[in-house]
Design a protein around this motif. Structure first.
Motif, PDB file in Angstrom:
ATOM      1  N   ALA A  80      56.275  19.383  10.505  1.00 43.46           N
ATOM      2  CA  ALA A  80      55.341  20.042   9.585  1.00 43.46           C
ATOM      3  C   ALA A  80      53.944  20.114  10.188  1.00 43.46           C
ATOM      4  O   ALA A  80      53.640  19.468  11.200  1.00 43.46           O
ATOM      5  CB  ALA A  80      55.299  19.287   8.261  1.00 43.46           C
ATOM      6  N   LEU A  84      49.360  18.286   6.756  1.00 43.11           N
ATOM      7  CA  LEU A  84      50.320  17.938   5.702  1.00 43.11           C
ATOM      8  C   LEU A  84      51.062  16.655   6.059  1.00 43.11           C
ATOM      9  O   LEU A  84      51.228  15.770   5.222  1.00 43.11           O
ATOM     10  CB  LEU A  84      51.318  19.087   5.496  1.00 43.11           C
ATOM     11  N   CYS A 100      56.249  15.687  -2.989  1.00 44.83           N
ATOM     12  CA  CYS A 100      56.930  16.875  -2.454  1.00 44.83           C
ATOM     13  C   CYS A 100      57.500  17.739  -3.577  1.00 44.83           C
ATOM     14  O   CYS A 100      57.533  18.970  -3.460  1.00 44.83           O
ATOM     15  CB  CYS A 100      58.047  16.462  -1.492  1.00 44.83           C
ATOM     16  N   LEU A 103      54.783  20.093  -4.698  1.00 41.86           N
ATOM     17  CA  LEU A 103      54.131  20.974  -3.726  1.00 41.86           C
ATOM     18  C   LEU A 103      54.237  22.425  -4.198  1.00 41.86           C
ATOM     19  O   LEU A 103      55.307  22.887  -4.586  1.00 41.86           O
ATOM     20  CB  LEU A 103      54.790  20.858  -2.347  1.00 41.86           C
ATOM     21  N   PRO A 105      53.494  26.651  -3.474  1.00 46.58           N
ATOM     22  CA  PRO A 105      53.682  27.535  -2.313  1.00 46.58           C
ATOM     23  C   PRO A 105      52.371  27.707  -1.547  1.00 46.58           C
ATOM     24  O   PRO A 105      51.302  27.674  -2.124  1.00 46.58           O
ATOM     25  CB  PRO A 105      54.129  28.858  -2.941  1.00 46.58           C
ATOM     26  N   GLY A 106      52.491  27.859  -0.241  1.00 48.66           N
ATOM     27  CA  GLY A 106      51.321  28.190   0.568  1.00 48.66           C
ATOM     28  C   GLY A 106      50.990  29.657   0.344  1.00 48.66           C
ATOM     29  O   GLY A 106      51.864  30.460   0.044  1.00 48.66           O
ATOM     30  N   ALA A 116      53.641  27.510   6.438  1.00 51.98           N
ATOM     31  CA  ALA A 116      53.254  26.496   5.444  1.00 51.98           C
ATOM     32  C   ALA A 116      54.025  26.717   4.147  1.00 51.98           C
ATOM     33  O   ALA A 116      54.499  25.758   3.524  1.00 51.98           O
ATOM     34  CB  ALA A 116      51.749  26.538   5.189  1.00 51.98           C
ATOM     35  N   GLN A 117      54.176  27.977   3.744  1.00 51.98           N
ATOM     36  CA  GLN A 117      54.918  28.294   2.524  1.00 51.98           C
ATOM     37  C   GLN A 117      56.385  27.863   2.657  1.00 51.98           C
ATOM     38  O   GLN A 117      56.949  27.253   1.752  1.00 51.98           O
ATOM     39  CB  GLN A 117      54.821  29.792   2.244  1.00 51.98           C
ATOM     40  N   THR A 119      57.555  25.571   4.662  1.00 52.35           N
ATOM     41  CA  THR A 119      57.599  24.111   4.727  1.00 52.35           C
ATOM     42  C   THR A 119      57.485  23.509   3.330  1.00 52.35           C
ATOM     43  O   THR A 119      58.260  22.614   2.965  1.00 52.35           O
ATOM     44  CB  THR A 119      56.476  23.571   5.631  1.00 52.35           C
ATOM     45  N   HIS A 120      56.545  24.000   2.540  1.00 52.32           N
ATOM     46  CA  HIS A 120      56.368  23.494   1.177  1.00 52.32           C
ATOM     47  C   HIS A 120      57.629  23.720   0.345  1.00 52.32           C
ATOM     48  O   HIS A 120      58.066  22.809  -0.380  1.00 52.32           O
ATOM     49  CB  HIS A 120      55.171  24.175   0.504  1.00 52.32           C
ATOM     50  N   ARG A 124      59.927  20.790  -1.170  1.00 55.42           N
ATOM     51  CA  ARG A 124      60.110  20.746  -2.619  1.00 55.42           C
ATOM     52  C   ARG A 124      61.591  20.764  -2.988  1.00 55.42           C
ATOM     53  O   ARG A 124      62.049  19.978  -3.817  1.00 55.42           O
ATOM     54  CB  ARG A 124      59.380  21.917  -3.281  1.00 55.42           C
TER      55      ARG A 124
END
Length: 169
Positions: A80, A84, A100, A103, A105-106, A116-117, A119-120, A124
């Protein structure tokens, strides 16, 4: 006619010397049946003990799936974004999963924000899966406890022996 045969004893000297072989093990099991050496006890205490076996089986699967989800979540954290990863690395497992789960969305259109989106969202989803599996494990533990309390004494005694018994040779 079917005969249940216990697996070969892992400490048998000949088996160790020759190495593991499924075909050889099958032949040895068949020979043991023909010689009358193979003895396997049928499972007993029908319904109450069968309930407990099913719950134990389902719990084992849930524990394995939760362990895999935890390992996946931690693997995602390794790759990641450093910010973060730093923010989440200080948390214990329970707080990590809770964080998590929350979290969001990015945002943004560039590729960095898209990563990032993703990953989040991945973190989650894995955290939600861990939470769901933990709930299932807790429910199965409760059912195992309540089913062992409602079993006749002889069945619960056999169930306790089955849980703690080692493989006989």
């Amino acid at each position: 006619m079917w005969n249940d045969v216990n697996r070969p004893c892992p400490t048998e000297p000949n088996r160790r010397r020759r190495g593991k072989s499924d075909p050889r093990d099958a032949q040895n099991a068949a020979r043991a049946v023909l010689r009358g050496r193979a003895r396997a006890r049928a499972k007993s205490c029908d319904a109450p003990l069968q309930f407990a076996r099913m719950y134990k089986l389902a719990k084992g699967w849930a524990v394995k799936a939760r362990t895999q989800a935890i390992n996946q979540l931690k693997a995602v954290l390794v790759i990641a974004d450093p910010a973060l990863r730093e923010r989440l690395s200080r948390l214990g497992n329970r707080d990590l999963f809770r964080t998590c789960t929350r979290l969001g969305p990015g945002y943004g259109e560039d590729s960095e924000n898209a990563v990032a989106q993703a990953t989040h969202m991945t973190l989650r989803m894995l955290a939600e899966r861990i939470k769901q599996l933990t709930g299932q494990i807790d429910e199965l533990n409760q059912r195992l406890t309540s089913s062992s309390n409602t079993m006749p004494h002889s069945c619960s005694y056999q169930w306790a022996l089955a849980r703690t018994a080692q493989s006989p040779c």
